[in-house]
Design a protein around this motif. Sequence first.
Motif, PDB file in Angstrom:
ATOM      1  N   PRO A   1       1.477  22.139  75.659  1.00 47.98           N
ATOM      2  CA  PRO A   1       2.241  20.834  75.801  1.00 47.98           C
ATOM      3  C   PRO A   1       3.764  21.042  75.290  1.00 47.98           C
ATOM      4  CG  PRO A   1      -0.035  20.442  75.050  1.00 47.98           C
ATOM      5  CD  PRO A   1       0.271  21.835  74.870  1.00 47.98           C
ATOM      6  N   THR A   2       4.663  20.943  76.283  1.00 49.79           N
ATOM      7  CA  THR A   2       5.977  21.361  75.615  1.00 49.79           C
ATOM      8  C   THR A   2       6.935  20.394  75.861  1.00 49.79           C
ATOM      9  OG1 THR A   2       5.582  23.763  76.506  1.00 49.79           O
ATOM     10  CG2 THR A   2       7.777  22.910  76.040  1.00 49.79           C
ATOM     11  N   LEU A   3       7.554  19.773  74.702  1.00 46.80           N
ATOM     12  CA  LEU A   3       8.655  18.781  74.644  1.00 46.80           C
ATOM     13  C   LEU A   3      10.039  19.341  74.144  1.00 46.80           C
ATOM     14  CD1 LEU A   3       9.399  15.645  75.166  1.00 46.80           C
ATOM     15  CD2 LEU A   3       8.419  15.555  72.401  1.00 46.80           C
ATOM     16  N   TRP A   4      10.901  18.907  74.986  1.00 46.41           N
ATOM     17  CA  TRP A   4      12.500  19.240  74.738  1.00 46.41           C
ATOM     18  C   TRP A   4      13.113  17.818  74.848  1.00 46.41           C
ATOM     19  CZ3 TRP A   4      16.154  22.840  77.385  1.00 46.41           C
ATOM     20  CH2 TRP A   4      17.447  22.676  76.854  1.00 46.41           C
ATOM     21  N   VAL A   5      13.342  17.314  73.646  1.00 44.64           N
ATOM     22  CA  VAL A   5      14.047  15.905  73.628  1.00 44.64           C
ATOM     23  C   VAL A   5      15.573  16.108  73.596  1.00 44.64           C
ATOM     24  CG1 VAL A   5      14.389  13.957  72.124  1.00 44.64           C
ATOM     25  CG2 VAL A   5      12.209  14.741  72.269  1.00 44.64           C
ATOM     26  N   PRO A   6      16.018  15.556  74.835  1.00 43.61           N
ATOM     27  CA  PRO A   6      17.585  15.628  74.734  1.00 43.61           C
ATOM     28  C   PRO A   6      18.369  14.563  73.914  1.00 43.61           C
ATOM     29  CG  PRO A   6      16.770  14.621  76.982  1.00 43.61           C
ATOM     30  CD  PRO A   6      15.703  15.002  75.926  1.00 43.61           C
ATOM     31  N   GLY A   7      19.604  14.768  73.751  1.00 52.24           N
ATOM     32  CA  GLY A   7      20.310  13.837  72.940  1.00 52.24           C
ATOM     33  C   GLY A   7      21.719  14.171  72.847  1.00 52.24           C
ATOM     34  N   VAL A   8      22.445  13.007  72.230  1.00 54.45           N
ATOM     35  CA  VAL A   8      24.031  13.167  72.165  1.00 54.45           C
ATOM     36  C   VAL A   8      24.244  12.326  70.768  1.00 54.45           C
ATOM     37  CG1 VAL A   8      24.750  13.631  74.502  1.00 54.45           C
ATOM     38  CG2 VAL A   8      24.309  11.352  73.691  1.00 54.45           C
TER      39      VAL A   8
ATOM     40  N   PRO B   1       1.046  21.522  70.291  1.00 50.51           N
ATOM     41  CA  PRO B   1       2.531  21.386  71.203  1.00 50.51           C
ATOM     42  C   PRO B   1       3.502  22.569  70.752  1.00 50.51           C
ATOM     43  CG  PRO B   1       2.671  19.434  69.768  1.00 50.51           C
ATOM     44  CD  PRO B   1       1.407  20.205  69.356  1.00 50.51           C
ATOM     45  N   PHE B   2       4.624  22.453  71.567  1.00 50.18           N
ATOM     46  CA  PHE B   2       5.792  23.294  71.230  1.00 50.18           C
ATOM     47  C   PHE B   2       7.043  21.992  71.652  1.00 50.18           C
ATOM     48  CE2 PHE B   2       9.622  25.554  72.472  1.00 50.18           C
ATOM     49  CZ  PHE B   2       9.606  26.596  71.364  1.00 50.18           C
ATOM     50  N   VAL B   3       7.665  22.169  70.416  1.00 52.27           N
ATOM     51  CA  VAL B   3       8.669  21.009  70.641  1.00 52.27           C
ATOM     52  C   VAL B   3      10.188  21.564  70.030  1.00 52.27           C
ATOM     53  CG1 VAL B   3       9.064  18.600  69.732  1.00 52.27           C
ATOM     54  CG2 VAL B   3       6.919  19.213  69.972  1.00 52.27           C
ATOM     55  N   ILE B   4      11.025  21.153  70.812  1.00 48.89           N
ATOM     56  CA  ILE B   4      12.511  21.223  70.183  1.00 48.89           C
ATOM     57  C   ILE B   4      13.032  19.805  70.411  1.00 48.89           C
ATOM     58  CG2 ILE B   4      14.575  22.383  71.167  1.00 48.89           C
ATOM     59  CD1 ILE B   4      13.455  25.047  71.571  1.00 48.89           C
ATOM     60  N   ILE B   5      13.923  19.678  69.545  1.00 45.97           N
ATOM     61  CA  ILE B   5      14.894  18.480  69.653  1.00 45.97           C
ATOM     62  C   ILE B   5      16.115  19.244  69.582  1.00 45.97           C
ATOM     63  CG2 ILE B   5      15.521  16.408  68.390  1.00 45.97           C
ATOM     64  CD1 ILE B   5      12.631  16.299  68.944  1.00 45.97           C
ATOM     65  N   MET B   6      16.665  18.643  70.864  1.00 44.19           N
ATOM     66  CA  MET B   6      18.208  19.492  71.098  1.00 44.19           C
ATOM     67  C   MET B   6      19.185  19.056  70.137  1.00 44.19           C
ATOM     68  SD  MET B   6      20.634  18.302  74.616  1.00 44.19           S
ATOM     69  CE  MET B   6      19.547  18.997  75.563  1.00 44.19           C
ATOM     70  N   PRO B   7      20.019  19.957  69.740  1.00 43.94           N
ATOM     71  CA  PRO B   7      21.151  19.747  68.836  1.00 43.94           C
ATOM     72  C   PRO B   7      22.095  18.810  69.817  1.00 43.94           C
ATOM     73  CG  PRO B   7      20.614  21.966  68.679  1.00 43.94           C
ATOM     74  CD  PRO B   7      19.816  21.553  69.882  1.00 43.94           C
ATOM     75  N   PRO B   8      22.172  17.414  69.208  1.00 46.24           N
ATOM     76  CA  PRO B   8      22.908  16.906  70.285  1.00 46.24           C
ATOM     77  C   PRO B   8      24.522  17.118  70.190  1.00 46.24           C
ATOM     78  CG  PRO B   8      22.764  15.701  67.929  1.00 46.24           C
ATOM     79  CD  PRO B   8      21.583  17.130  68.076  1.00 46.24           C
ATOM     80  N   PRO B   9      25.019  17.260  71.327  1.00 42.44           N
ATOM     81  CA  PRO B   9      26.410  17.460  71.525  1.00 42.44           C
ATOM     82  C   PRO B   9      27.132  16.278  71.176  1.00 42.44           C
ATOM     83  CG  PRO B   9      25.402  18.122  73.466  1.00 42.44           C
ATOM     84  CD  PRO B   9      24.234  17.230  72.728  1.00 42.44           C
ATOM     85  N   ASN B  10      28.266  16.420  70.995  1.00 45.80           N
ATOM     86  CA  ASN B  10      29.474  15.305  70.331  1.00 45.80           C
ATOM     87  C   ASN B  10      29.994  14.515  71.718  1.00 45.80           C
ATOM     88  OD1 ASN B  10      29.192  15.976  67.764  1.00 45.80           O
ATOM     89  ND2 ASN B  10      30.742  17.094  67.623  1.00 45.80           N
ATOM     90  N   VAL B  11      30.017  13.285  71.767  1.00 46.97           N
ATOM     91  CA  VAL B  11      30.692  12.304  72.736  1.00 46.97           C
ATOM     92  C   VAL B  11      32.114  12.552  72.511  1.00 46.97           C
ATOM     93  CG1 VAL B  11      28.571  11.019  73.269  1.00 46.97           C
ATOM     94  CG2 VAL B  11      30.390  10.270  71.240  1.00 46.97           C
ATOM     95  N   THR B  12      32.762  14.006  72.627  1.00 43.24           N
ATOM     96  CA  THR B  12      34.005  13.950  72.646  1.00 43.24           C
ATOM     97  C   THR B  12      34.754  14.389  74.112  1.00 43.24           C
ATOM     98  OG1 THR B  12      33.646  16.318  71.692  1.00 43.24           O
ATOM     99  CG2 THR B  12      34.039  14.721  70.284  1.00 43.24           C
TER     100      THR B  12
END
Length: 882
Positions: A77-84, A39-50
Amino acid sequence: MAQEEMAKAYQPGEVEAKWYRFWLDRGYFKPDIDPQKEPFVIIMPPPNVTGELHLGHAVPATLEDIMVRWHRMRGEPTLWVPGVDHADIAAQVVVEKVLAREGTSRHELGREKFLERMWRWAESCRGTIRQQHQRLGISCDWDREVFTLDEGPSRAVRTVFVRLYEQGLIYRGERIINWCSRCATALSDLEVDHNELAGHLYYVRYPLAGEKGKYITVATTRPETILGDTAVAVNPHDERYKGMVGKKAVLPAIGRTIPIVADEAVDPTFGTGAVKITPAHDPVDFDVAQRHKLPLINILNSDATLNENAGKYAGLGRFAGRKALLADLEKDGLLVKVEDYSHAVGHCHRCATVIEPIASRQWFVSTKPLAGPAIAAVTSGRIKIIPERFSKVYLNWMENIRDWCISRQLWWGHRIPVWYCKDCDHLTVAVDDPQSCSKCNSFNIEQDPDVLDTWFSSGLWPHSALGWPDDTEDLNYFYPTSVMETGYDIIFFWVARMIMMGLKNTGRVPFHTVFLHGLVRDEKGEKMSKVKGNVLNPLDTLEKYGTDALRFALSTGTSPGNDFKISPVKLEAGRNFANKLWNAARFVIQSIDDSAVDMKVRRGELPPEDRWILSHLSRTITSVTGLMEDCQFGEALRQLHDFWWGQFCDWYIELAKVSLRRGEGTPSPLPVLLHVTDTVLRLLHPFMPFVTEELWQNLKSRLPADWSQAESIMLAEYPRAVAGDVDAEAEKVIDAVIEIVHAIRNARAQHKVAAARWIEAAVYAGEMAASITPYGEAIQALARVKPLAFPAGKRPAGAGKNELVLVLGEAEVVIPMATMVDVEAESKRRQEEIAGVKAEVARLEARLSNDTFTTKAPPSVVEGFRSRLAAQIERLKRLETA
């Protein structure tokens, strides 16, 4: 096939929401777990809740989406996980400012009510950030969105804390920490900005105890800390102070007796060579105190006012206390002199308040044992850092790493999982909240009030976002991740800590590649930040220019690790390119609507212009694919832009129009027009997803069902170069035709020929004549030439009278000047101009022959007249020659 007419101009507002909903509803962002594929995977650098995102956040979102869409189109198979990120101190400061405007504070609310307010704020920000990301077109799996304070990441944080504590890698101790009186919390070294300030160096005399009239003089930049001195130190090799070591000095203003000690840490060249030792407020002094068993006296409260240890100065602010103390020292004759002195002063990274070094009991991570494996991961090549120059920066920092202060005196964040027993003083450290002391079973326990540094939880992000410490399907398949894309400014804050924590917790690197982007700056070159107030809301930009134009502006002309400016000019260029893409593709689509031609490209039957564009397309695919693999996305987009605009639109489409006008009897260019348009749309899709989807769907709807099995361009195969399409002979022929047109156009411009005027030309093509002559009609149309002749043989030696000869690589072009200008009218105009210049020359000569003028006028005026005469004589020569 009759189809609905396409709009004449691209309207991004009408298509973006439609296609994003289309992608979401069909689940295209969700990968299938296929054990047979990597797979190709990126975990999103989570933006701050500011608050809202700004353009600085749009940069990583765009770059990561380029990578994700590209790999998805390659069938991975490509996964990009979003987050904050909960962003402890940053978010708490923002909400405290809101409360202040409401006339209240967190202390008035109390911890529980304040945390309720923080959660409401965080949820509001999460919704805003999600909406803004979706407007940017990013294709992450929203069902996997993670918040650093969610139950899973919170359990991961506690698990790591407990394990490191049990291994002796987390400890509680008294050390000098960086204290921000505005944020009322300790800061790690990385959260302190050191700015060079113009200050003063104060020379102060300390009386020697029992020796009336004798003193030892010290120099300091922070005289208020005299109140916390517990010694004076000199270098043991400094002959000036040999007889003073072991004596006592009397502390000014306080009267406390302190020892004079010798220590290698003292620089004999600084000030007088004797320094005051304030162990509670200086890291070097703290170390000296440890060696000499000196007491620590803290003179500051948490708000940077002076405390009871400051004697009569208690209650004053630190700078007011400095002023009062200096006045007393001067009155007592103890202030020897004051010198201007420039030095680096620490400031809070968040609020820019001057930092106070304070000895405080805090929680620390022992980083040396963690740094070794993290260094090896990079030096061995298991982790590649792009651009490579940052590997040296990373290694230098890691090799000199200091213990990490992880406790923060805040309420918002991961509360430290330590409970203190009030009966036996035992510390209970646990993942789950304990009911009683783990040693004496007393119920009289209290949790540590502090929270962990936000980078502690962020350091776990690649594995905690995939379910660690649980043995999840996602963790087993998608970890380690592929790329960590982030800004170079947080390589120490975050990247280094992720590598250390990932290796410690999983035994594997958290990612294989670190891609560091540059910082987006405003038109003045300043970094965009909410603190500076120079941020731009991406949504405002999207409304004006469109998402694809913004993504174009954020990716073209950029390179890894280098800062870049964003400006209206760049955004307009992005919008112009989207329009160029639309207009050319619309021409192709309309041509398909009006034709019944078989759209299959039959390579063995193609004319040179078709082979020329396919050759350049193949070269472009090869180059762009290599650039994408090297993460040179800015250069890849530039090459695609130049191919589409400079080769396909400016030349091939114009040549194709000539063929289309001929009608039957010549091979139709439509199959190649379609093939190139489809291919470039797929090449451009990772960069400009909305306009390419809209155009590709318009193509698909006009073609047979078996033309493409993909429901969306984002699922269509990424183009591969066809080696057999590279055709040097076709390139030579059409490049020669283009050179001829270019040369004639340049000649027209140079001689200011009206755009509507037809001119004559003869092309001597020599050995290329047979290949170039069929393009006579195209040269006529593109260069506005009629008649156009192709004389046999070589051009006669020497230029004919009133002829312009253009010598090119494969041909020579002869243009009769009479066809570019009206010779009789031009001759009359030139004669009138010559007469005017002659009159001016005569006037200037007469003036300069006047002795009265040359002797009485200022020399500068006379010289000016002579210069004008020389210029007019030179002009006259040129006109007569012409």
